[in-house]
Design a protein around this motif. Structure first.
Motif, PDB file in Angstrom:
ATOM      1  N   ALA A   2       0.847  -1.194   0.000  1.00 49.16           N
ATOM      2  CA  ALA A   2       0.000   0.000   0.000  1.00 49.16           C
ATOM      3  C   ALA A   2       0.880   1.240   0.000  1.00 49.16           C
ATOM      4  O   ALA A   2       1.845   1.323   0.770  1.00 49.16           O
ATOM      5  N   ASN A   3       0.554   2.196  -0.855  1.00 50.25           N
ATOM      6  CA  ASN A   3       1.285   3.467  -0.955  1.00 50.25           C
ATOM      7  C   ASN A   3       0.278   4.603  -0.949  1.00 50.25           C
ATOM      8  O   ASN A   3      -0.524   4.710  -1.877  1.00 50.25           O
ATOM      9  N   LEU A   4       0.321   5.447   0.074  1.00 54.33           N
ATOM     10  CA  LEU A   4      -0.641   6.536   0.167  1.00 54.33           C
ATOM     11  C   LEU A   4       0.074   7.874   0.305  1.00 54.33           C
ATOM     12  O   LEU A   4       0.967   8.031   1.144  1.00 54.33           O
ATOM     13  N   GLY A   5      -0.325   8.833  -0.527  1.00 52.69           N
ATOM     14  CA  GLY A   5       0.216  10.183  -0.452  1.00 52.69           C
ATOM     15  C   GLY A   5      -0.908  11.187  -0.303  1.00 52.69           C
ATOM     16  O   GLY A   5      -2.006  10.989  -0.823  1.00 52.69           O
ATOM     17  N   LYS A   6      -0.630  12.274   0.402  1.00 51.76           N
ATOM     18  CA  LYS A   6      -1.648  13.302   0.645  1.00 51.76           C
ATOM     19  C   LYS A   6      -1.759  14.239  -0.550  1.00 51.76           C
ATOM     20  O   LYS A   6      -0.758  14.754  -1.043  1.00 51.76           O
ATOM     21  N   ARG A   7      -2.979  14.452  -1.017  1.00 52.59           N
ATOM     22  CA  ARG A   7      -3.229  15.349  -2.141  1.00 52.59           C
ATOM     23  C   ARG A   7      -3.540  16.760  -1.641  1.00 52.59           C
ATOM     24  O   ARG A   7      -3.720  16.975  -0.446  1.00 52.59           O
ATOM     25  N   THR A   8      -3.606  17.699  -2.569  1.00 59.61           N
ATOM     26  CA  THR A   8      -3.803  19.102  -2.188  1.00 59.61           C
ATOM     27  C   THR A   8      -5.125  19.337  -1.461  1.00 59.61           C
ATOM     28  O   THR A   8      -5.234  20.253  -0.651  1.00 59.61           O
ATOM     29  N   ASP A   9      -6.131  18.509  -1.736  1.00 58.77           N
ATOM     30  CA  ASP A   9      -7.428  18.682  -1.080  1.00 58.77           C
ATOM     31  C   ASP A   9      -7.508  17.972   0.265  1.00 58.77           C
ATOM     32  O   ASP A   9      -8.564  17.951   0.911  1.00 58.77           O
ATOM     33  N   GLY A  10      -6.387  17.354   0.698  1.00 56.40           N
ATOM     34  CA  GLY A  10      -6.357  16.687   1.992  1.00 56.40           C
ATOM     35  C   GLY A  10      -6.686  15.216   1.952  1.00 56.40           C
ATOM     36  O   GLY A  10      -6.519  14.512   2.957  1.00 56.40           O
ATOM     37  N   SER A  11      -7.164  14.719   0.812  1.00 54.08           N
ATOM     38  CA  SER A  11      -7.471  13.295   0.688  1.00 54.08           C
ATOM     39  C   SER A  11      -6.198  12.513   0.367  1.00 54.08           C
ATOM     40  O   SER A  11      -5.150  13.095   0.071  1.00 54.08           O
ATOM     41  N   TYR A  12      -6.295  11.192   0.416  1.00 55.81           N
ATOM     42  CA  TYR A  12      -5.132  10.340   0.162  1.00 55.81           C
ATOM     43  C   TYR A  12      -5.386   9.444  -1.044  1.00 55.81           C
ATOM     44  O   TYR A  12      -6.510   9.005  -1.276  1.00 55.81           O
ATOM     45  N   TRP A  13      -4.315   9.180  -1.783  1.00 59.95           N
ATOM     46  CA  TRP A  13      -4.424   8.364  -2.988  1.00 59.95           C
ATOM     47  C   TRP A  13      -3.104   7.629  -3.213  1.00 59.95           C
ATOM     48  O   TRP A  13      -2.058   8.044  -2.717  1.00 59.95           O
TER      49      TRP A  13
END
Length: 713
Positions: free
Chosen positions: A288-299
């Motif tokens: 699993a690899n999760l990064g924070k996006r500009t809107d605060g969500s993770y992808w």
């Protein structure tokens, strides 16, 4: 003389008159040519271009169907589905025959069907659009782009269309689009297959297997550049791509992804990754690899598992292995922690926690994750021969790529004595996981080797290759190093890792656990670009394996926290993620694999139940299980239900109607979608599990194309 001059003037005048007349004639002709050219270009251009296109033929390549990517438990992770761009050739002979009689007779009913199917225009609008295309003799009239397979199947049954391409003029261009049914789940590992961008993940690594072999065909181009096959004798069928079966397990991946996501959101972390590896084989069961996006969500935006970083305290396992294997220390060797600070080469080594300890054993220093302890031991042992320490790291493969079958793995950074980056502080800082960079996959590989009795296996993701449903190749584990150290060293390393979880920095995590864990916490201060370490950004990690007495899975969790995070220790951030994954896997797989003695039940089960599903499937299941039951269902039943009444199993069932909404409660998503689509409904589903609510009440009148929203539990 005068007469002679007069005659000369007359001759010149006659010549000039003829020249002017010729010039005027040429100008008029040129104007006529320009006028004709303008008329042809502006008013007859489409017609003549289509005539030109119709004379143009060439051999073009035809794409093969791309193979499907499966998980090891049989779930589709990435597959291709067809989409259709639908055009109409209004100059087709079949449409123009008898002054367009066929078109006129079918345009009303066709317009009605199109409006009913697509619901984007009214019947009148469709009729006007079709009539305009017919009047213009448009040879490449776009009816609709991105038509789904289900819509296209219905379209083929419509008036006029069902008469075939030659009579109807309908042309469908088939395109395949790539679909990831599970979306976020292992999205970066599975990868993307994109037309105008580089592929990533498994889609890139195994592209040659998945894409198959292109075919060839002779085509004629009609207006707009669309190609139409003209001769099957010139056609070479494409060879479809092969399916690949990955080592990933959807259940383990979901557990890993959810556990990581929970902590990422709670701690507002920047990015993180979690890896689960099967000890005996090296199969990667989840990544699993999760990064924070500009809107605060993770992808799943980047493969952090293959990106080198300073590992921090989880690297102390490699330091301990070197010290013990070279017999520089024993677990009982004493070392002074100086209360958590130590001056070396003009710099200060700090322990992350203010423990205030002095003289302790090497084992205790490891359990407390003391940077001072590891730095002192490494300097005392290797200050005069630092290459001896670095050679251990090389033997463990920490200075080269792991070799996992994912394109884009970056090389680790391990400095060597004599290089321009080596200084008096390099060795002590390397001892506790700084001044070098390795990937989380390297950490997983090292810990897995300790769990696997010293045998280091190469991590891999391809389990097998399948063609036309037949397994044609199965991947076997690859041994990277037969033995990373002696059995004596291995035994001591495992004792140290167990001690961390019993007496050390991880003791609060696994207190009262039903199984024992061998692992190590890590807390590393990381730089923030030009700002350096001023923002106090910490990387939290936990690496280990379980159950410690008979290891089945190795797990590594690494999370990079936000600046000035209140919670940043490895045991507080990465540790809970590891524990949640380990608890779930132990309950689901490890514990269930053990021999279980089932006690006999002398009385009837008092627990009630109520299950629903497709009648034939439920009937078959009940028969195979030998359950005594009473069946009151009618012979043509579609949906079946079984429940307990007065201690006995009672089954009933009913037939669905195309005009009435059936009761969906209790059905799984697959069955609910099947039932709804059979009566022409479009389904929007939320959740997983069984249906608990439906937007259209059972028994209510329904119409084809109506949308129903269903909620699952």
């Amino acid at each position: 003389m005068k007469n002679l001059n007069t005659g000369t003037v007359e001759v010149k005048r006659d010549i000039l008159w003829r020249v002017y007349l010729s010039y005027i004639a040429v100008v008029i002709v040129c104007l006529l040519i320009f006028a004709r050219a303008f008329y042809i270009q502006q008013f007859q251009g489409n017609y003549w271009r289509s005539m030109s296109d119709s004379l143009h033929q060439k051999i073009e390549e035809t794409d093969a169907d791309r193979g499907t990517i499966y998980s090891e438990d049989g779930q589709m992770l990435s597959t291709s589905i067809p989409q259709f761009d639908v055009y109409i050739d209004f100059a087709a002979d079949g449409l123009r025959q008898k002054s367009g009689k066929r078109f006129r007779e079918n345009v009303d009913s066709l317009s009605y069907c199109l409006a009913d199917l697509f619901k984007d225009k009214s019947k009148a609008e469709y009729k006007r659009m079709l009539q305009q295309g017919y009047r213009d003799k448009d040879r490449y009239f776009l009816l609709r782009k991105k038509t789904s397979f289900r819509e296209y199947q219905q379209l083929r049954t419509f008036p006029l269309v069902r008469q075939g391409r030659n009579k109807s003029g309908f042309i469908a261009e088939v395109k395949s689009i790539r679909l990831n049914p599970y979306q976020l789940l292992a999205y970066r590992t599975i990868g993307l297959d994109r037309e105008n961008a580089q592929k990533v993940g498994l889609e890139q690594t195994y592209d040659t297997l998945l894409k198959g072999t292109t075919g060839k065909r002779l085509v004629r181009y009609i207006a707009g550049g669309v190609s139409v096959p003209v001769d099957n004798d010139y056609e070479v069928e494409p060879e479809n791509g092969r399916d690949i079966i990955t080592t990933l397990d959807v259940h383990i991946q979901e557990i890993t992804e959810n556990a990581l996501m929970k902590m990422m959101v709670e701690n507002e972390a920047e990015h993180g990754c979690a890896i689960v590896m099967e000890v005996k084989t090296g199969k990667v069961k989840a990544i699993a690899n999760l990064g924070k996006r500009t809107d605060g969500s993770y992808w799943e935006d980047f493969n952090y598992a293959l990106t080198p970083t300073e590992p921090g305290s989880t690297f102390k396992l490699a330091t301990m292995l070197s010290l013990l294997e070279d017999k520089k220390v024993s677990l009982n060797t004493m070392v002074n922690l100086n209360g958590g600070t130590w001056q070396v080469a003009g710099r200060t080594v700090y322990d992350s926690e203010n423990h205030g300890l002095g003289m302790v054993t090497t084992k205790h220093a490891f359990e407390e994750s003391s940077n001072v302890g590891m730095a002192k031991l490494a300097v005392n042992a290797y200050a005069s021969t630092p290459s001896q320490f670095v050679n251990h790291l090389r033997k463990l493969g920490l200075d080269s790529v792991t070799g996992i079958d994912l394109t884009g793995e970056r090389r680790p950074v391990v400095y060597r004595p004599g290089s321009k980056y080596w200084s008096n502080t390099t060795l002590p800082w390397m001892a506790f996981g700084y001044n070098l960079a390795i990937t989380p996959m390297h950490t997983a590989m090292l810990y897995n080797a300790v769990a696997n009795n010293g045998k280091m296996l190469r991590p891999y993701l391809l389990s097998g290759i399948r063609q036309d449903g037949i397994l044609i190749k199965e991947t076997a584990p690859v041994v990277a190093k037969e033995k990373i150290c002696s059995d004596a060293t291995l035994h001591q390393l495992i004792e140290c890792l167990k001690g961390v979880c019993i007496e050390g920095t991880g003791k609060t995590l696994f207190k009262g656990s039903a199984y024992q864990v061998a692992g190590k916490t890590g807390t590393a201060l990381v730089a923030n670009g030009a700002r350096g370490y001023a923002d106090h950004i910490y990387q939290s990690s936990f690496a280990g394996f379980f159950p410690a007495d008979n290891p089945q899975y190795t797990c590594v969790v690494i999370i990079k926290n936000k600046p000035f995070a209140k919670k940043f220790y490895g045991a507080a951030v990465a540790g809970p993620v590891f524990k949640e994954i380990a608890d779930r896997l132990y309950t689901m797989f490890v514990r269930q694999s053990k021999d279980v003695q089932y006690a006999s039940i002398s009385r009837n089960d008092s627990i009630g139940y109520h299950y629903a599903g497709m009648y034939k499937e439920m009937k078959s299941l009940i028969a195979s299980l030998g359950i005594n039951h009473k069946d009151s269902a009618r012979e043509d039943a579609v949906i079946g239900r079984i429940k307990k009444e007065n201690g006995f199993a009672v089954m009933d069932g009913y037939k669905t109607s195309e005009k009435q909404m059936p009761q969906l409660a209790g059905l799984g998503l697959k069955d609910a979608v099947y039932v709804c689509e059979n009566i022409g409904l479009k389904v929007n589903a939320k959740g997983r599990g069984k249906v608990t609510a439906q937007s259209i009440t059972a028994g209510q009148q329904v119409a084809r194309g109506q949308v129903i929203n269903i909620q699952l539990n």
